[in-house]
Scaffold this motif. Structure first.
Motif, PDB file in Angstrom:
ATOM      1  N   VAL A  63       0.837  -1.207   0.000  1.00 44.98           N
ATOM      2  CA  VAL A  63       0.000   0.000   0.000  1.00 44.98           C
ATOM      3  C   VAL A  63       0.865   1.248   0.000  1.00 44.98           C
ATOM      4  O   VAL A  63       0.555   2.236  -0.680  1.00 44.98           O
ATOM      5  N   GLU A  64       1.985   1.207   0.726  1.00 48.45           N
ATOM      6  CA  GLU A  64       2.836   2.385   0.802  1.00 48.45           C
ATOM      7  C   GLU A  64       3.519   2.696  -0.524  1.00 48.45           C
ATOM      8  O   GLU A  64       4.034   3.805  -0.711  1.00 48.45           O
ATOM      9  N   ALA A  65       3.525   1.735  -1.467  1.00 48.94           N
ATOM     10  CA  ALA A  65       4.124   1.956  -2.786  1.00 48.94           C
ATOM     11  C   ALA A  65       3.070   2.175  -3.857  1.00 48.94           C
ATOM     12  O   ALA A  65       3.412   2.370  -5.032  1.00 48.94           O
ATOM     13  N   LEU A  66       1.786   2.174  -3.488  1.00 52.57           N
ATOM     14  CA  LEU A  66       0.728   2.194  -4.490  1.00 52.57           C
ATOM     15  C   LEU A  66       0.653   3.512  -5.244  1.00 52.57           C
ATOM     16  O   LEU A  66       0.480   3.528  -6.467  1.00 52.57           O
ATOM     17  N   GLU A  67       0.788   4.622  -4.541  1.00 58.10           N
ATOM     18  CA  GLU A  67       0.676   5.914  -5.217  1.00 58.10           C
ATOM     19  C   GLU A  67       1.757   6.076  -6.284  1.00 58.10           C
ATOM     20  O   GLU A  67       1.479   6.508  -7.416  1.00 58.10           O
ATOM     21  N   GLY A  87      -4.562  -4.671  -1.821  1.00 67.07           N
ATOM     22  CA  GLY A  87      -4.060  -4.170  -0.551  1.00 67.07           C
ATOM     23  C   GLY A  87      -4.880  -4.604   0.651  1.00 67.07           C
ATOM     24  O   GLY A  87      -6.062  -4.940   0.541  1.00 67.07           O
ATOM     25  N   SER A  88      -4.234  -4.553   1.827  1.00 66.03           N
ATOM     26  CA  SER A  88      -4.873  -4.959   3.074  1.00 66.03           C
ATOM     27  C   SER A  88      -5.853  -3.918   3.602  1.00 66.03           C
ATOM     28  O   SER A  88      -6.618  -4.202   4.521  1.00 66.03           O
ATOM     29  N   VAL A  89      -5.806  -2.715   3.065  1.00 67.36           N
ATOM     30  CA  VAL A  89      -6.788  -1.678   3.383  1.00 67.36           C
ATOM     31  C   VAL A  89      -7.412  -1.230   2.077  1.00 67.36           C
ATOM     32  O   VAL A  89      -6.867  -1.471   0.997  1.00 67.36           O
ATOM     33  N   LYS A  90      -8.551  -0.573   2.144  1.00 65.08           N
ATOM     34  CA  LYS A  90      -9.245  -0.282   0.901  1.00 65.08           C
ATOM     35  C   LYS A  90      -9.583   1.198   0.695  1.00 65.08           C
ATOM     36  O   LYS A  90      -9.668   1.644  -0.443  1.00 65.08           O
ATOM     37  N   VAL A  91      -9.795   1.970   1.745  1.00 64.08           N
ATOM     38  CA  VAL A  91     -10.148   3.373   1.557  1.00 64.08           C
ATOM     39  C   VAL A  91      -9.011   4.119   0.854  1.00 64.08           C
ATOM     40  O   VAL A  91      -9.234   4.819  -0.149  1.00 64.08           O
ATOM     41  N   LYS A  92      -7.808   3.974   1.344  1.00 60.40           N
ATOM     42  CA  LYS A  92      -6.668   4.685   0.756  1.00 60.40           C
ATOM     43  C   LYS A  92      -6.374   4.223  -0.670  1.00 60.40           C
ATOM     44  O   LYS A  92      -6.231   5.061  -1.575  1.00 60.40           O
ATOM     45  N   PRO A  93      -6.277   2.909  -0.957  1.00 62.57           N
ATOM     46  CA  PRO A  93      -6.038   2.489  -2.333  1.00 62.57           C
ATOM     47  C   PRO A  93      -7.141   2.924  -3.301  1.00 62.57           C
ATOM     48  O   PRO A  93      -6.839   3.283  -4.447  1.00 62.57           O
ATOM     49  N   GLY A 109     -11.418  -2.533  -6.151  1.00 66.64           N
ATOM     50  CA  GLY A 109     -10.522  -2.843  -5.044  1.00 66.64           C
ATOM     51  C   GLY A 109     -10.785  -4.253  -4.540  1.00 66.64           C
ATOM     52  O   GLY A 109     -11.940  -4.662  -4.415  1.00 66.64           O
ATOM     53  N   THR A 110      -9.725  -4.998  -4.289  1.00 66.62           N
ATOM     54  CA  THR A 110      -9.904  -6.332  -3.714  1.00 66.62           C
ATOM     55  C   THR A 110      -8.962  -6.491  -2.520  1.00 66.62           C
ATOM     56  O   THR A 110      -7.904  -5.873  -2.459  1.00 66.62           O
ATOM     57  N   HIS A 111      -9.379  -7.328  -1.597  1.00 62.35           N
ATOM     58  CA  HIS A 111      -8.507  -7.716  -0.494  1.00 62.35           C
ATOM     59  C   HIS A 111      -8.665  -9.211  -0.253  1.00 62.35           C
ATOM     60  O   HIS A 111      -9.609  -9.641   0.421  1.00 62.35           O
ATOM     61  N   ARG A 214       2.585  -2.330   8.525  1.00 59.85           N
ATOM     62  CA  ARG A 214       2.410  -0.877   8.503  1.00 59.85           C
ATOM     63  C   ARG A 214       1.095  -0.492   7.830  1.00 59.85           C
ATOM     64  O   ARG A 214       0.396   0.427   8.288  1.00 59.85           O
ATOM     65  N   ALA A 215       0.746  -1.165   6.746  1.00 60.99           N
ATOM     66  CA  ALA A 215      -0.515  -0.846   6.062  1.00 60.99           C
ATOM     67  C   ALA A 215      -1.701  -1.091   6.976  1.00 60.99           C
ATOM     68  O   ALA A 215      -2.607  -0.258   7.080  1.00 60.99           O
TER      69      ALA A 215
END
Length: 243
Positions: A63-67, A87-93, A109-111, A214-215
């Motif tokens: 997630v930290e590398a997605l942007e 990603g393990s979270v979905k709002v940010k991605p 988005g998928t998790h 961290r994510a």
């Protein structure tokens, strides 16, 4: 017969798990500067532009590398392509993809609620969350594929609802596992069934990368409140014991 190309951006542990389960259905073009093998020909390692130009693109990066990844693939993604994250979270991605990719690109988005360890013996029957980012139709199509082809148990939820539940489900699991691993070595001889189950839970997340931790603990907007409640209740339990 493989009739469609799939671009896989990121070929780490989860990217490789993805390739193993999709490689018989898609011709997979994988891009990862750190990749050194093609899983015995299951994927074709290629450059970013070719992988990102496929009709379906999976962003299997932290997630930290997605942007940064979205910015890199945006010039190469074809109009009408389907782009998914894992990603393990979905709002940010969801926000990053919606802001960074052209309006003509379909987004979901998928998790997958499993990883290389918990999915090592097969993924049929395991859980996956699917979130609409640009329209419900594409999310429903992805959900149907996951059910029919991969045998997954699918939850169609909003990014916000996903993160609210994951704040408890994953936030606490990884937090408790991190504390228990710091207390090692732990007893292995005179154990109870409940303790063994706890150790099994730790084992399932032990090999997750620091980026996953961290994510889950930093990028989920609802985790801080869950963590605070947990520590408040733990403090109350300690006080009740007179410590």
């Amino acid at each position: 017969m493989k009739t469609e190309r799939l671009g896989l951006i990121g070929f780490g542990a989860f990217g490789r798990l993805t390739a193993r389960h999709l490689g018989r259905r898609f011709e997979i073009l994988a891009h990862d500067p750190a990749a050194t093998d093609d899983l015995d020909g299951l994927v074709r390692l290629t450059d970013l532009a070719q992988a990102a130009a496929c009709p379906t693109v999976i962003l299997a990066v932290p997630v930290e590398a997605l942007e940064e990844t979205v910015a890199a693939v945006a010039p190469h993604v074809a109009a009408g392509a389907l782009v998914l994250d894992v990603g393990s979270v979905k709002v940010k991605p969801a926000r990053i993809m919606a802001d960074g990719l052209p309006p003509s690109v379909r987004l979901v988005g998928t998790h997958p609620l499993f990883g290389p360890q918990s999915g090592k013996d097969g993924i049929a029957g395991l859980n996956i969350a699917v979130c609409a980012v640009r329209g419900d139709r594409e999310a429903r199509r992805v959900a149907a594929f996951c059910r029919a082809v991969l045998g997954l148990r699918v939850f169609l939820v909003s990014p916000e609802d996903h993160d609210r539940e994951a704040a408890l489900v994953q936030g606490l699991t990884h937090l408790i596992a991190r504390v228990l691993m710091a207390m090692e070595p732990l007893p292995q001889r005179m154990t109870t069934v409940s303790f063994e189950r706890l150790m099994e839970a730790v084992a399932l997340v032990r090999d997750d990368s620091p980026a996953v931790f961290r994510a889950i603990e930093r990028d989920n907007p609802y985790v801080a409140a869950v963590r605070k409640r947990f520590f408040d209740l733990a403090g109350q339990a300690r006080a009740d014991l007179g410590d």
